[in-house]
Structures are given as structure tokens and as C-alpha cells.
Design a protein around this motif. Sequence first.
Motif, short mmCIF file in Angstrom:
data_model
loop_
_atom_site.label_atom_id
_atom_site.label_comp_id
_atom_site.label_asym_id
_atom_site.label_seq_id
_atom_site.Cartn_x
_atom_site.Cartn_y
_atom_site.Cartn_z
N GLU A 142 0.95 -1.34 0.05
CA GLU A 142 0.15 -0.14 0.16
C GLU A 142 0.89 1.37 0.06
O GLU A 142 0.47 2.23 -0.71
CB GLU A 142 -0.95 0.08 1.21
CG GLU A 142 -2.08 -0.92 1.15
CD GLU A 142 -3.08 -0.79 0.05
OE1 GLU A 142 -3.28 0.17 -0.36
OE2 GLU A 142 -3.31 -1.94 -0.43
N ARG A 143 1.92 1.34 0.71
CA ARG A 143 2.73 2.38 0.78
C ARG A 143 3.58 2.56 -0.32
O ARG A 143 3.57 3.74 -1.04
CB ARG A 143 3.95 2.23 1.73
CG ARG A 143 3.33 2.46 3.26
CD ARG A 143 4.62 2.24 4.08
NE ARG A 143 4.11 2.35 5.78
CZ ARG A 143 4.73 2.15 6.74
NH1 ARG A 143 5.93 1.47 6.63
NH2 ARG A 143 4.38 2.18 8.14
N VAL A 145 2.26 2.03 -3.49
CA VAL A 145 1.49 2.53 -4.50
C VAL A 145 0.98 3.91 -3.91
O VAL A 145 1.00 4.76 -5.03
CB VAL A 145 0.00 1.72 -4.33
CG1 VAL A 145 -1.25 2.14 -5.27
CG2 VAL A 145 0.51 0.15 -4.82
N ARG A 146 0.61 4.17 -2.64
CA ARG A 146 0.19 5.53 -2.53
C ARG A 146 1.28 6.49 -2.23
O ARG A 146 1.10 7.57 -2.75
CB ARG A 146 -0.41 5.37 -0.98
CG ARG A 146 -1.00 6.46 -0.42
CD ARG A 146 -1.95 6.37 0.79
NE ARG A 146 -1.18 5.43 1.67
CZ ARG A 146 -0.37 5.82 2.80
NH1 ARG A 146 -0.03 7.30 2.71
NH2 ARG A 146 0.32 5.03 3.64
N LEU A 147 2.56 6.14 -1.86
CA LEU A 147 3.51 7.18 -1.58
C LEU A 147 4.53 7.35 -2.57
O LEU A 147 5.15 8.33 -2.77
CB LEU A 147 4.34 6.96 -0.25
CG LEU A 147 3.35 6.89 0.88
CD1 LEU A 147 4.16 6.39 2.19
CD2 LEU A 147 2.86 8.29 1.08
N ARG A 148 4.75 6.03 -3.37
CA ARG A 148 5.68 6.14 -4.71
C ARG A 148 5.08 6.15 -5.74
O ARG A 148 5.97 6.10 -6.88
CB ARG A 148 6.69 5.08 -4.32
CG ARG A 148 7.42 4.77 -2.98
CD ARG A 148 8.69 4.01 -2.93
NE ARG A 148 9.16 3.91 -1.38
CZ ARG A 148 10.23 2.97 -1.34
NH1 ARG A 148 10.61 2.50 -2.16
NH2 ARG A 148 10.36 3.00 0.06
N GLY A 149 3.84 6.13 -5.91
CA GLY A 149 3.13 6.07 -7.16
C GLY A 149 3.35 4.68 -8.07
O GLY A 149 3.10 4.72 -9.27
N ASP A 151 2.84 1.06 -9.63
CA ASP A 151 1.79 0.19 -10.16
C ASP A 151 1.54 -1.14 -9.02
O ASP A 151 2.59 -1.59 -8.63
CB ASP A 151 1.99 -0.43 -11.26
CG ASP A 151 1.02 -1.45 -11.88
OD1 ASP A 151 -0.05 -0.83 -12.28
OD2 ASP A 151 1.31 -2.59 -11.77
N ARG A 152 0.35 -1.20 -8.65
CA ARG A 152 0.03 -2.28 -7.77
C ARG A 152 0.94 -3.75 -7.95
O ARG A 152 1.35 -4.31 -7.17
CB ARG A 152 -1.48 -2.57 -7.39
CG ARG A 152 -1.56 -3.52 -6.11
CD ARG A 152 -3.35 -3.54 -5.88
NE ARG A 152 -3.56 -2.27 -5.32
CZ ARG A 152 -3.35 -2.12 -4.16
NH1 ARG A 152 -2.86 -2.93 -3.13
NH2 ARG A 152 -3.73 -0.70 -3.61
#
Length: 208
Positions: A142-143, A145-149, A151-152
Motif C-alpha cells: 500500500e505504501r 502504491v500510495r506514496l511512491r506511485g 503500479d500495484r
Amino acid sequence: MQRIGLTGGIAAGKSVAARRLAELGAVVIDADVLARAAVEPGTPGLDEVVEAFGESVLTPDGALDRAALGRLVFDDPAARERLEAIVHPVVRRLAAEQEAAAAALDHGAVVVHDIPLLVETGRADEFHVVVVVHAPAVLRVERLVRLRGMDRADAEARVAAQAGDDERSAAADVVLDGTGSDEDLRSQVDALWDRLVGEQRQEAAAGL
């Protein structure tokens, strides 16, 4: 001198812990920084990488194209092993040189080796204390994806490529909880530092 091995999965908070240890007075030797130095333009390391993987891993100006190299080795264990056989010995030599320099300046130095793949490379037994910054794999994804942009799917692949949480924790002498805020993690590092310095003083008093 105390030799500390610091590790943790990607996005667990290891960098926060390393920075705080440096602020407190530790000599931090960053394996990632040394790995980049090992393959700088003009080094034998880069020449060996090009010989092993071809000139497609170079940028137009002759530097290592890390993205291109990553695409070649990420899903290919044999290729990754070839790369590690080139880079890891250089990293260990450079780290040993930095550690020796730190010890020469201060026989009581606390030297922290920041090694992302400490467990994967079987190096846990080399250190007086192994410190693992832990956060569950799902949180680290999650970090990313959310903080570093990221791709999941890429984030999940990055996390899966590293040692599992249980394997990393089993190698730890100290586990720091990286699930909370940076401030909380720094507080844990402060407590660890007090313990390390206290033990060092006790050993000095005992003449060890």
C-alpha cells in the motif's frame, strides 16, 4: 566497536531508522549507495556488467541504465545471481574499507550496515546485533502504491521478491515496528540507541 546489521523489507521504514541512527552518532554504511558506486562509469564492475548483459544496459552517455538492467534480471533468478556475483563482492570490499576507517577514528564507534538484502544473502551472523524494521507485506504494498506511485502489480512483485516477513524476523535480534508514523519509529530507534550505548559503557567498565 559495535557492528550492527540493519535491514527491512521495501517501504518498511528502514531508511527512517538509518537516518535517525546517523543523527544519533552512528556511522551508517549504506549498501545501496555502495552498489551504485560499484558500477559507476569507468569501474571494472560496470565493465563486467556490460560483458554479462550486453551494451543494452548502458545509457547513451555510457552510464548504467538501471531500469533496463532491472527488466533483464528481475524475473530471471539466474541473471540476478550473475549480477549479484559481480556487485556484491565490490560492495563488501567498500563496506569493509569504510568500517576500517570508522574504527581507526573511533575504536568505540557504532557502525551500522544498512543492507536491504541482509537476510537474503545470509549475512545475519556477521553482526553483533541484527535490527529489522518490520511492517507487514500488505502495508508495504500500500505504501509503494500510495506514496511512491508504483503500479500495484509492480509493488506486489517487488515485495514478493524479497525475504518473507517471518524469515526476516527470525534473523532479528531487535525488531522495530515500522507500521506507525516516522516519529514513532524514530522514538524506537532512540530507545535502541540508549541500549546500545549503555551496553557499550558496561563492557568498557568491565574491561571487555
